[in-house]
Design an enzyme around this catalytic site. Structure first.
Site, mmCIF file in Angstrom:
data_model
loop_
_atom_site.group_PDB
_atom_site.id
_atom_site.type_symbol
_atom_site.label_atom_id
_atom_site.label_comp_id
_atom_site.label_asym_id
_atom_site.label_seq_id
_atom_site.Cartn_x
_atom_site.Cartn_y
_atom_site.Cartn_z
ATOM 1 N N TYR A 142 -2.302 0.181 11.584
ATOM 2 C CA TYR A 142 -3.734 0.088 11.945
ATOM 3 C C TYR A 142 -3.948 0.484 13.407
ATOM 4 C CZ TYR A 142 -2.858 -2.684 7.834
ATOM 5 O OH TYR A 142 -2.396 -3.105 6.632
ATOM 6 N N LYS B 84 0.823 -1.225 0.000
ATOM 7 C CA LYS B 84 0.000 0.000 0.000
ATOM 8 C C LYS B 84 0.849 1.264 0.000
ATOM 9 C CE LYS B 84 -3.720 -2.477 2.419
ATOM 10 N NZ LYS B 84 -4.347 -2.712 3.746
#
Ligand code: GLN
Length: 304
Positions: free
Chosen positions: A239, A67
Site C-alpha cells: 500500500y 490477494k
C-alpha cells in the site's frame, strides 16, 4: 548449520527481544486478541530446502496476503481481460481508502488495495456459487503449499462481515460504477472468507514457490504472468508503504493485517514472516524488519 539457518535463528532471537512491536489490527474484533509477542519466519529455497525459526507452525490469518493467490487464479482464468476492471498503479493511500475510488470512477488503482481485490474476487465468482469459488481457492492454496490442512476460519470471516463497513462502502461504490457483477454482499462474503484463510509461515513460504519462476517447482501460472505479479507486489504490495518496503528490502512482497508478509527472492527463495503488530500503514512492523535483515544477510535483492 547453514548460513541461512543461522541467519533465521539470529533474526528470530532479535525479534523476540524487540521492544517496539507495532499495534495488532483491532478493526476486525476477532484479530484484536492475537498475542503480539509472537514471531515466525520461514524460507523455502528453489531446490526445496526449508528453513524456519520461531513460531513457524502456528497458523495465523493471512488476510491480504490472499490477494496474491486470488490474483494468480483470476489471471489464469480470465487473462488480460481483468485489466479492464482494475489498474496497475500504486495507490499512495491506505488499503481501504474510499476517496480514490470515487475520484477514479470505480476503477481501483491496483488489485492489492481492498477495492481492487474485491473486483478480482467478483471476477472469480463469475459462473460459480461463492461456495464453489472458495473451494477452488482452497484447492489452489493447498496445491501451492502441498498441504491439505489449510482451512478458512469462519469466526474471523463472520467478525469481519459484521464490522466491515468500509469494505461495504467500497463494494457499493464499485457497484454504482457497474464494476461489480455480483451483489455486494456476495462479493464481500467471498472476499472476507478468502482473507480469513489461516496458514503457518511454513505453509506460506511453500505456497510462494510458484512465484519464484524456478525450474522443477509447481507451475500454477505462466512465467510471464508470474513476473507481472511480482512487479505488482514490488510496486503495490504494501500500500502506501510500498516504496519504503522496496527501498529497505528490495524484494517483491505482499502484506496482510494479520501480520503476515510473503516476499520473493526471484529464482531463489520464497520467504514468509509473521508478527501481528502493524506499523501505521498496516504492514507487520517486525516482519518488515526481519525480511530486511534476512535480505541483507543473504544478499538477496531483485536488483542484482
Ligand atoms: N480483510 C482485510 C480488510 O479488508 C484485509 C486488509 C489487509 O490485510 N490489508 O480490511
Amino acid at each position: 548449520m547453514s548460513q541461512l539457518q543461522a541467519s533465521l535463528d539470529r533474526i528470530a532471537a532479535e525479534m523476540a527481544a524487540a521492544p517496539r512491536r507495532g499495534r495488532v489490527a483491532d478493526y476486525i474484533p476477532e484479530l484484536a486478541c492475537v498475542d503480539p509477542g509472537q514471531f515466525a519466519i520461514a524460507v523455502c529455497l528453489a531446490d526445496g530446502t526449508e528453513c524456519v525459526a520461531g513460531d513457524a507452525d502456528t497458523a495465523f490469518s493471512i488476510q491480504s496476503v490472499s490477494k496474491v493467490f486470488t490474483l494468480a487464479m483470476a489471471l489464469g482464468r480470465l487473462g488480460d481481460q481483468l485489466w479492464a476492471r482494475v489498474g496497475r498503479e500504486p495507490s499512495g493511500l491506505a488499503f481501504n481508502s474510499i476517496l480514490q475510488l470515487e475520484h477514479e470512477r470505480g476503477i481501483p488503482r491496483n488489485p492489492f488495495i481492498n477495492a481492487g481485490a474485491i473486483v478480482v474476487t467478483d471476477a472469480l465468482l463469475s459462473g460459480h456459487a461463492p461456495r464453489e469459488m472458495l473451494g477452488d481457492y482452497l484447492r489452489f492454496l493447498r496445491l501451492a503449499a502441498d498441504d491439505e490442512a489449510i482451512h478458512i476460519n469462519e469466526a474471523v470471516a463472520r467478525s469481519e462481515t459484521e464490522t466491515g463497513h468500509r469494505n461495504f462502502a467500497l463494494a457499493h461504490e464499485l457497484a454504482a460504477h457497474r464494476n461489480l457483477d455480483h451483489p455486494p454482499e456476495h462479493a464481500l462474503g467471498a472476499y472476507f472468507h478468502q482473507c480469513a484463510a489461516e496458514m503457518t509461515c511454513r505453509q506460506l513460504a511453500r505456497a510462494g514457490r510458484f512465484l519464484l519462476n524456478a525450474p522443477g517447482l509447481p507451475r500454477l501460472l505462466s512465467p510471464a504472468r508470474v513476473r507481472r505479479i511480482n512487479a505488482l507486489m514490488m510496486t503495490c504490495g504494501h500500500y502506501d508503504g510500498s516504496g519504503d518496503f522496496a527501498f529497505r528490502v528490495g524484494l517483491p512482497g505482499k502484506s496482510g493485517v494479520g501480520g503476515g508478509i510473503i516476499a520473493i527472492a526471484p529464482a531463489r527463495a520464497a520467504i514468509a514472516v509473521w508478527s501481528p503488530g502493524l506499523n501505521p500503514q498496516g504492514n507487520s512492523q517486525l516482519g518488515t524488519l526481519a525480511i530486511e535483515k534476512l535480505a541483507r544477510a543473504m544478499r538477496w535483492s531483485a536488483f542484482g
